[in-house]
Design a protein around this motif. Structure first.
Motif, PDB file in Angstrom:
ATOM      1  N   VAL A 156      -8.261  -1.209  -3.030  1.00  0.00           N
ATOM      2  CA  VAL A 156      -8.611   0.206  -2.858  1.00  0.00           C
ATOM      3  C   VAL A 156      -9.807   0.546  -3.736  1.00  0.00           C
ATOM      4  O   VAL A 156     -10.740   1.227  -3.315  1.00  0.00           O
ATOM      5  CB  VAL A 156      -7.405   1.105  -3.211  1.00  0.00           C
ATOM      6  CG1 VAL A 156      -7.839   2.554  -3.347  1.00  0.00           C
ATOM      7  CG2 VAL A 156      -6.322   0.970  -2.154  1.00  0.00           C
ATOM      8  N   TRP A 170       0.738   3.942  -2.923  1.00  0.00           N
ATOM      9  CA  TRP A 170       0.467   5.351  -2.667  1.00  0.00           C
ATOM     10  C   TRP A 170       1.587   6.224  -3.219  1.00  0.00           C
ATOM     11  O   TRP A 170       1.359   7.368  -3.606  1.00  0.00           O
ATOM     12  CB  TRP A 170       0.293   5.579  -1.164  1.00  0.00           C
ATOM     13  CG  TRP A 170      -0.193   6.940  -0.837  1.00  0.00           C
ATOM     14  CD1 TRP A 170       0.469   7.898  -0.145  1.00  0.00           C
ATOM     15  CD2 TRP A 170      -1.455   7.504  -1.222  1.00  0.00           C
ATOM     16  NE1 TRP A 170      -0.295   9.037  -0.073  1.00  0.00           N
ATOM     17  CE2 TRP A 170      -1.475   8.826  -0.731  1.00  0.00           C
ATOM     18  CE3 TRP A 170      -2.548   7.034  -1.939  1.00  0.00           C
ATOM     19  CZ2 TRP A 170      -2.557   9.679  -0.929  1.00  0.00           C
ATOM     20  CZ3 TRP A 170      -3.627   7.883  -2.136  1.00  0.00           C
ATOM     21  CH2 TRP A 170      -3.627   9.185  -1.633  1.00  0.00           C
ATOM     22  N   ASP A 171       2.793   5.680  -3.273  1.00  0.00           N
ATOM     23  CA  ASP A 171       3.923   6.441  -3.808  1.00  0.00           C
ATOM     24  C   ASP A 171       3.916   6.503  -5.323  1.00  0.00           C
ATOM     25  O   ASP A 171       4.732   7.209  -5.918  1.00  0.00           O
ATOM     26  CB  ASP A 171       5.247   5.822  -3.335  1.00  0.00           C
ATOM     27  CG  ASP A 171       5.455   6.033  -1.845  1.00  0.00           C
ATOM     28  OD1 ASP A 171       4.799   6.951  -1.297  1.00  0.00           O
ATOM     29  OD2 ASP A 171       6.242   5.287  -1.234  1.00  0.00           O
ATOM     30  N   TYR A 197       0.833  -1.196   0.000  1.00  0.00           N
ATOM     31  CA  TYR A 197       0.000   0.000   0.000  1.00  0.00           C
ATOM     32  C   TYR A 197       0.869   1.249   0.000  1.00  0.00           C
ATOM     33  O   TYR A 197       0.540   2.248  -0.626  1.00  0.00           O
ATOM     34  CB  TYR A 197      -0.955  -0.013   1.195  1.00  0.00           C
ATOM     35  CG  TYR A 197      -2.102  -0.970   0.965  1.00  0.00           C
ATOM     36  CD1 TYR A 197      -3.242  -0.563   0.271  1.00  0.00           C
ATOM     37  CD2 TYR A 197      -2.036  -2.283   1.394  1.00  0.00           C
ATOM     38  CE1 TYR A 197      -4.280  -1.436   0.024  1.00  0.00           C
ATOM     39  CE2 TYR A 197      -3.072  -3.164   1.155  1.00  0.00           C
ATOM     40  CZ  TYR A 197      -4.198  -2.735   0.470  1.00  0.00           C
ATOM     41  OH  TYR A 197      -5.212  -3.604   0.214  1.00  0.00           O
ATOM     42  N   GLN A 198       1.998   1.152   0.717  1.00  0.00           N
ATOM     43  CA  GLN A 198       2.918   2.272   0.731  1.00  0.00           C
ATOM     44  C   GLN A 198       3.422   2.557  -0.680  1.00  0.00           C
ATOM     45  O   GLN A 198       3.351   3.683  -1.160  1.00  0.00           O
ATOM     46  CB  GLN A 198       4.103   1.956   1.664  1.00  0.00           C
ATOM     47  CG  GLN A 198       5.023   3.121   1.907  1.00  0.00           C
ATOM     48  CD  GLN A 198       4.291   4.302   2.536  1.00  0.00           C
ATOM     49  OE1 GLN A 198       3.624   4.165   3.549  1.00  0.00           O
ATOM     50  NE2 GLN A 198       4.403   5.475   1.899  1.00  0.00           N
ATOM     51  N   ARG A 201      -2.231   7.441  -7.940  1.00  0.00           N
ATOM     52  CA  ARG A 201      -2.922   8.541  -7.253  1.00  0.00           C
ATOM     53  C   ARG A 201      -3.764   9.331  -8.251  1.00  0.00           C
ATOM     54  O   ARG A 201      -4.911   9.671  -7.978  1.00  0.00           O
ATOM     55  CB  ARG A 201      -1.895   9.452  -6.571  1.00  0.00           C
ATOM     56  CG  ARG A 201      -1.283   8.864  -5.317  1.00  0.00           C
ATOM     57  CD  ARG A 201      -0.897   9.946  -4.313  1.00  0.00           C
ATOM     58  NE  ARG A 201      -0.025  10.963  -4.897  1.00  0.00           N
ATOM     59  CZ  ARG A 201       1.308  10.882  -4.887  1.00  0.00           C
ATOM     60  NH1 ARG A 201       1.887   9.842  -4.318  1.00  0.00           N
ATOM     61  NH2 ARG A 201       2.034  11.826  -5.411  1.00  0.00           N
TER      62      ARG A 201
END
Lengths: 425, 297
Positions: free
Chosen positions: B271, B85-86, B81-82, B91
């Motif tokens: 997500v 998100w990066d 997830y990290q 995004r």
């Protein structure tokens, strides 16, 4: 006049524009476009595109697959929903069950495809479905200790799949030597220890099964230092008629024993189960099973819809008719069959027809669940339409024909809807 | 008050069941309970599998199935997830999905509410036939529009924009939306409207002040449907977008290497489904209401 209807017209105007520009005009355009070739309206081809629909292998597969979808899914989803709705009717915690079953409805068909792709992986170590099958299969038919081996001497004959048998007959008091070669070191069970030549047994047959190989050579058919016994090998004893009379398994040093035998000639063999391979997994995502896998995933998504709609219908059934039937001596099954189901028929048909429409237009889940290599085998009409029009081929003529074909398939359903609607109105 | 005299809602007193009969009854139904528990859990397993898979570090994927975490909870990590998100592209695509869903929910509701009001309460010739015509459009597969709208968007120059996707979703959401809202609006008491008209309120005022507030339950149902439909869409965005990629399309482009991209596919998929799932759980009642209303078509 204008002022009277003008207001209504203004309220309707945005909807008319949207439906006109995005639905009605395109539908007409697509209809005409389907009679022209790939290059455009300068290339009239008559009904060639429609002919291609029923002659091109890809499209025929798509139509056949969609026929399977139509034959299986609406009936299954309706039946499963009915069963769930009836079972949960008088269960106090039914909300929890219904939520669990209904939840996939909120998930996109696309994400559902990803979910099932993880479930359906072939390796039983990775795919949950094959892992479950492996548990059951290994319980019934446990994998053997070895996958392959060869006899080390001519005394032994046979193959791993049929069993390996000692050719010379043995009698009680003899020692049976079963040497095997061709076993990779990695496959020798970790519990194996130095093989031991057993002592003869009065009134029985002792024997040893071992890896008849030592680095640097050694003599065949002789138990020597540094040669390992083979544990957990399934051994069978046959009498002179060839009937199996006893079975046993070998110890860590490879020795085994059949005792309490009558005088006579016997044969000793290594059973084929020693070499039975572990479960390799069903190829759910392979070309043969991809459509069944898709159907399972799709039913998983839609069962909740069916259950909720049918449960609502069930709740609306008049209790009096059920009670009356029970008073008249009908058993529960008769009540269900003769009173409940007939009253539910309108609701059941709503579910069935809704699923029919959905299934004809199915697209997302095929794209995400079927790996690229089997998408030709998993093809359905909507996917064929997209791939023909936008997926590289860019044949708008044929794509339009497929779209029109899809539309023609749903028109009977449309007429049914309009009729029902007018009857209600 | 003893159990025997306890009456609910004025019903006749219930004769107390002997304990033995009660036990027998519960035991007799035990298989059903067991069956329902098993089936209910089975239904949850696939989604749970995705969630757990998304929480396993890439280097541990190939070693075994996701169910290992029940014995080795230390395998769980938020690493995927990290890194998800990066990833700027992810995004961006989430944001794109959000915009499409908001626009694709609000615009059709507005347009359909206006039309639904006209069909329910305004008088004009051919009203009922026109309404039947709109309902009939429900069944037109959107495949019928893909090619012409693709051509049109390219000509007009709005191909590959969020707006173009919203407009398409609006049009194809309208038949159901108009159907649902008209049928709800027509149930609003006539007296209320007539009183407002006698007071000299304009139609637009009646629409804004009376119809919209009273129609809120139906609008809520519709909003959930439109939201789920646009959020979960793949086909429309795949056809009319290139750079404009909602999350479904972004995942789609990774599917080709399913095995090696699973550390991105699994968390991204989760997500993408957790938000509709939250909406669904928060507004389950409206969702089911809409479903039932829509099913009676």
């Amino acid at each position: 006049m204008w002022s009277r209807y003008g207001v209504a017209f203004l309220f309707l105007l945005p909807a008319i524009i949207f439906l006109g520009v995005w639905v009605i005009y395109p539908a007409i355009y697509t209809f005409f476009r389907s009679f022209f070739g790939q290059s455009g309206f300068d290339n009239f081809v008559g009904i060639d595109n429609y002919k291609a629909l029923f002659t091109s292998d890809l499209l025929v597969t798509a139509i056949k697959n969609n026929a399977i979808w139509v034959a299986v899914v609406p009936a299954f989803v309706t039946a499963v929903g009915l069963i769930f709705a009836v079972l949960t009717e008088r269960v106090s915690w039914s909300v929890a069950f219904k939520t669990a079953v209904f939840m996939p409805m909120a998930i996109s068909a696309f994400a559902a495809g990803v979910i099932w792709r993880i479930m359906d992986q072939q390796d039983p170590n990775l795919g949950a479905i094959n892992a479950s099958i492996a548990v059951v299969k290994d319980a019934i038919n446990p994998p053997g200790v070895l996958s392959d081996a060869k006899p080390s001497s001519d005394n032994l004959q046979g193959t791993p799949s049929g069993g390996i048998t000692l050719q010379n007959p043995v009698q009680p008091g003899d020692v049976a030597k079963l040497g095997l070669t061709g076993i990779p070191p990695t496959e020798v069970p970790s519990s194996a220890v130095q093989a031991v030549m057993p002592e003869p047994l009065q009134g029985g047959i002792n024997g040893v099964v071992w890896r008849d190989f030592k680095p640097g050579g050694g003599n065949p058919n002789e138990v020597e230092q540094d040669e390992l016994g083979l544990p957990d090998v399934d051994l069978a004893l046959f009498d002179s008629n060839g009937d199996q009379v006893a079975t046993t398994t070998s110890a860590d040093d490879g020795t085994f024993s059949f005792d309490g035998l009558e005088q006579g000639n016997y044969r000793v063999g290594i059973a084929a189960s020693t070499f039975s391979t572990p479960f390799e997994g069903v190829a759910w995502l392979g070309e043969k099973l991809i459509t069944p896998s898709l159907l399972i995933a799709y039913i998983w998504i839609w069962a909740g819809f069916s259950m909720v709609v049918i449960a609502a219908g069930l709740a609306a059934i008049s209790r009096e008719t059920l009670e009356a039937a029970r008073t008249d001596g009908a058993n529960e099954w008769q009540v269900f069959r003769r009173v409940t189901v007939p009253q539910l028929l309108p609701v059941l048909s709503v579910v069935f027809v809704t699923m029919l429409i959905n299934v004809l237009k199915v697209f997302d889940i095929v794209v995400s669940l079927a790996p690229g290599s089997v998408q030709d085998d998993a093809n359905v009409i909507a996917l064929a339409m997209w791939r023909t029009s936008f997926g590289g081929a860019n044949n708008f003529g044929l794509g339009s024909a497929i779209a029109v074909f899809l539309f023609i398939l749903v028109i009977p359903i449309l007429l049914l809807n309009v009729r029902n609607f007018r009857r209600e109105a | 008050m003893t159990a025997a005299t306890a009456t609910r809602e004025g019903r006749a007193p219930v004769v107390e069941e002997p304990m033995s009969a009660k036990v027998l009854r519960v035991l007799g139904r035990a298989p059903i309970h067991v069956l329902l528990v098993v089936v209910g859990l089975l239904w949850l397993v696939p989604t749970l599998g995705l969630l757990i898979t998304s929480l396993i570090a890439p280097e541990n994927f190939a070693d075994g199935g996701w169910w290992r975490v029940f014995t080795q909870p230390s395998l769980l990590t938020f690493e995927n997830y990290q890194s998800l998100w990066d990833t700027q592209a992810i995004r961006d695509s989430l944001l794109t999905t959000v915009w499409i869903s908001i626009g694709g929910t609000l615009l059709p509701i507005l347009v359909a509410a206006l039309a639904g009001y006209a069909f329910a309460w305004l008088d004009f010739p051919g009203r009922d036939w026109l309404f039947i015509g709109v309902v009939a459009l429900l069944v037109v597969p959107l495949q019928m529009a893909l090619i012409p709208i693709f051509t049109l968007y390219n000509k007009v120059g709005i191909f590959d924009t969020i707006v173009s996707l919203i407009l398409f979703h609006t049009a194809f959401g309208l038949p159901f939306a108009i159907f649902l809202l008209r049928n709800f609006f027509i149930g609003i008491p006539k007296e209320l409207l007539e009183a407002a008209r006698i007071d000299g309120a304009s139609e637009i005022r009646i629409f804004l002040r009376l119809i919209l507030p009273l129609g809120l339950p139906a609008i809520a149902s519709l909003a959930i449907f439109q939201f789920l439909w646009t959020w979960n869409d793949l086909l429309v965005a795949l056809t009319f977008g290139r750079e404009t990629q909602p999350i479904t399309v972004a995942i789609f482009s990774q599917l080709r290497q399913f095995g090696s991209n699973i550390e991105l596919i699994a968390p991204a998929s989760f997500v993408s489904l957790v938000i509709p799932l939250a909406v669904f759980f928060a507004f389950q009642r409206y969702f089911v209401q809409g479903l039932l209303a829509g099913s009676v078509k």
